[in-house]
Write an enzyme that holds these catalytic residues in place. Structure first.
Site, PDB file in Angstrom:
ATOM      1  N   ARG A   1      20.684  64.253  36.610  1.00  0.00           N
ATOM      2  CA  ARG A   1      21.299  63.039  37.074  1.00  0.00           C
ATOM      3  C   ARG A   1      20.830  62.543  38.202  1.00  0.00           C
ATOM      4  NH1 ARG A   1      22.608  65.589  40.429  1.00  0.00           N
ATOM      5  NH2 ARG A   1      24.000  63.954  41.423  1.00  0.00           N
ATOM      6  N   GLY A   2      21.386  61.745  39.164  1.00  0.00           N
ATOM      7  CA  GLY A   2      20.693  61.467  40.636  1.00  0.00           C
ATOM      8  C   GLY A   2      19.107  60.691  40.772  1.00  0.00           C
TER       9      GLY A   2
ATOM     10  N   ARG B   1      20.003  54.365  32.159  1.00  0.00           N
ATOM     11  CA  ARG B   1      21.236  54.275  33.634  1.00  0.00           C
ATOM     12  C   ARG B   1      20.152  53.309  34.917  1.00  0.00           C
ATOM     13  NH1 ARG B   1      23.388  58.985  35.021  1.00  0.00           N
ATOM     14  NH2 ARG B   1      24.736  56.853  36.461  1.00  0.00           N
TER      15      ARG B   1
ATOM     16  N   ASP C   1      21.533  55.224  44.544  1.00  0.00           N
ATOM     17  CA  ASP C   1      20.153  55.023  43.618  1.00  0.00           C
ATOM     18  C   ASP C   1      19.853  53.809  43.455  1.00  0.00           C
ATOM     19  OD1 ASP C   1      21.847  57.274  40.813  1.00  0.00           O
ATOM     20  OD2 ASP C   1      22.982  56.914  42.994  1.00  0.00           O
TER      21      ASP C   1
ATOM     22  N   ASN D   1      24.777  53.468  45.408  1.00  0.00           N
ATOM     23  CA  ASN D   1      25.248  55.063  44.901  1.00  0.00           C
ATOM     24  C   ASN D   1      26.884  54.906  44.297  1.00  0.00           C
ATOM     25  OD1 ASN D   1      24.678  57.171  45.823  1.00  0.00           O
ATOM     26  ND2 ASN D   1      26.225  58.227  47.254  1.00  0.00           N
TER      27      ASN D   1
END
Length: 357
Positions: free
Chosen positions: A60-61, A103, A248, A258
Site C-alpha cells: 500500500r502507499g 485501488r 495519493d 490522502n
C-alpha cells in the site's frame, strides 16, 4: 521462465530497504498486513495475483502501488508471451484493466500502467518483455531517487529541534524506498532538526501504529504513538511545527487526496498555527482533475470498521462508512514538496509553473 530474460541483468533488489523486490522473473512483496509482529515476503508470478495483493493491502502507499503494478504488467507479458509472439495483447490488456481497478484513488497506479502500456503499444511482440521489465525496474529505482530529493527539499523547511506530526504511513514501506513524508523526517533527523515525532494510529488499518511507528523506531527517531481522537489535544499542548503527510492524488488546484483523517488534521493544524506539508512525487499529480471534488474516493468493505483482525467489535448488523481517503483543500496546505522542489501556498497557477520548469 522465459528465455528472453537474462536473470542476472533483470533481477533487482534495492540496496536500501524496500517492500518490493524483483527476482527470478517473479515479484516479491513484504506482507505489510502482518507487520510489525511478523516479517513475511510473498512471491507473485501473475498479474491477477498482484492486483489482488494491491487490493488486499499486502502492499500500500501510492508510489509503492504504482511500482508494484508496473511489475505486474511485466509478469503478464511473461505469462502470455506465446500470445504476445503472435501480436495478441488481449490477455495483457485485461490484466492491466484488473490492475487499474485494484485501488482507484492512487493516481501513481494509472501513471505507472500508462508508462507500461505505451511501451507495449509501441512493440506488441514477445521481444518487448525485457523492455517492460527494464521499465518497471526504472520506475522503482527512480522512485527511490525521487524520495531522497523530496526528503532534501522538505527538510530545508524544517527548523532545528522541531516537533512534527505524521499520519498514516508514507515511509519506505509506501514507496520504492526511503519514503515521502517519512523521507522528509528521516532527512531532517539526519540533519539534527527533529526532536520528536508524533505518529497518528490511522484507523481502521492502523498503518501509523503498525508501520510508521515501526519504521521510525528502526531508524532511531524519537516517536510517540497518538490515537486519532487525541490529535487536537496533542497539537494544542505540544509545540508541533509541522504536520507532514504523503498523498495519493493531487488535483491541478492543489487539493490533496490522502488517507482519511488528513483533512481533520489540516483543520486542527490551522487552528493551532501548525504548518502542513504534503510530500509526494510528481507522478502523484493528476492535472486532468481541476479540483478535489473530482477525485474518486475509494469506499472499502464495512468489515474493516466493524471487525478487528476478523473479530467483531461492533454490533452485528450495524452499517459502517469506510472511505479510505479524504480531500484537503489547498488553502489548508502550506507546502507541497516534490522531487522538483517546493510549492508554497499551493494554487493552480503555482502548480502549473512548477511543472513548466
Amino acid at each position: 521462465m522465459t528465455s528472453l530474460l537474462n536473470e542476472q541483468q533483470t533481477s533487482f533488489i534495492p540496496e536500501e530497504f524496500s517492500p518490493i523486490r524483483w527476482s527470478q522473473s517473479a515479484l516479491e512483496l513484504l506482507d505489510q498486513r502482518k507487520l510489525p509482529a511478523q516479517t513475511e515476503w510473498l512471491r507473485f508470478n501473475t498479474a491477477p495475483d498482484v492486483a489482488k495483493a494491491i487490493h488486499d493491502m499486502v502492499v500500500r502507499g501510492a508510489p509503492a502501488i504504482g511500482i508494484t503494478a508496473a511489475y505486474g504488467v511485466a509478469l503478464s507479458a511473461i505469462e502470455h508471451q506465446q500470445a504476445l509472439g503472435r501480436g495478441d495483447t488481449t490477455a495483457i490488456n485485461q490484466d492491466i484493466e484488473q490492475l487499474a481497478e485494484s485501488r482507484p484513488t492512487a493516481i501513481n497506479l494509472m501513471w505507472a500502467l500508462n508508462q507500461m502500456k505505451t511501451i507495449l503499444a509501441a512493440q506488441p511482440n514477445a521481444q518487448v518483455i525485457p523492455t517492460l521489465v527494464a521499465e518497471a525496474i526504472k520506475i522503482h529505482q527512480q522512485d527511490i531517487e525521487f524520495c531522497h530529493s523530496i526528503g532534501r527539499h522538505g527538510a530545508s523547511l524544517i527548523e532545528p529541534q522541531s516537533t512534527v506530526y505524521t499520519h498514516c504511513n508514507a515511509g519506505a514501506l509506501a514507496t520504492g524506498g526511503h519514503g515521502t513524508a517519512l523521507g522528509v523526517i528521516r532527512t531532517a533527523f539526519s540533519q539534527n532538526k527533529i526532536a520528536q515525532v508524533f505518529a497518528g494510529e490511522t484507523r481502521p488499518w492502523l498503518q501509523g501504529a503498525r508501520l510508521t511507528s515501526w519504521e521510525l523506531q528502526q531508524a532511531g527517531i524519537p516517536t510517540r504513538l497518538v490515537t486519532e481522537g487525541a490529535a487536537g489535544h496533542t497539537l494544542k499542548n505540544n509545540e508541533v511545527q509541522w504536520v507532514i503527510v504523503g498523498a495519493d492524488r493531487i488535483a491541478a488546484d492543489g487539493s490533496v487526496a490522502n488517507k482519511v483523517g488528513t483533512y481533520n488534521l489540516a483543520i486542527l493544524a490551522r487552528h493551532h498555527h501548525c504548518k502542513v506539508m504534503v510530500a509526494a512525487p510528481s507522478s502523484t499529480f493528476d492535472l486532468t482533475i481541476h479540483s478535489g471534488e473530482d477525485i474518486p474516493i475509494e469506499q472499502r468493505a464495512e468489515e474493516e470498521v466493524t471487525q478487528l483482525q476478523g473479530i467483531q467489535i461492533a454490533p452485528e448488523g450495524i452499517s459502517a462508512l469506510n472511505p479510505s481517503f479524504d480531500v484537503t483543500p489547498p488553502e489548508l496546505i502550506d507546502a507541497i514538496v516534490t522531487e522538483q522542489g517546493i510549492i508554497e501556498q499551493p494554487d493552480a497557477e503555482k502548480i502549473r509553473r512548477h511543472f513548466q520548469r
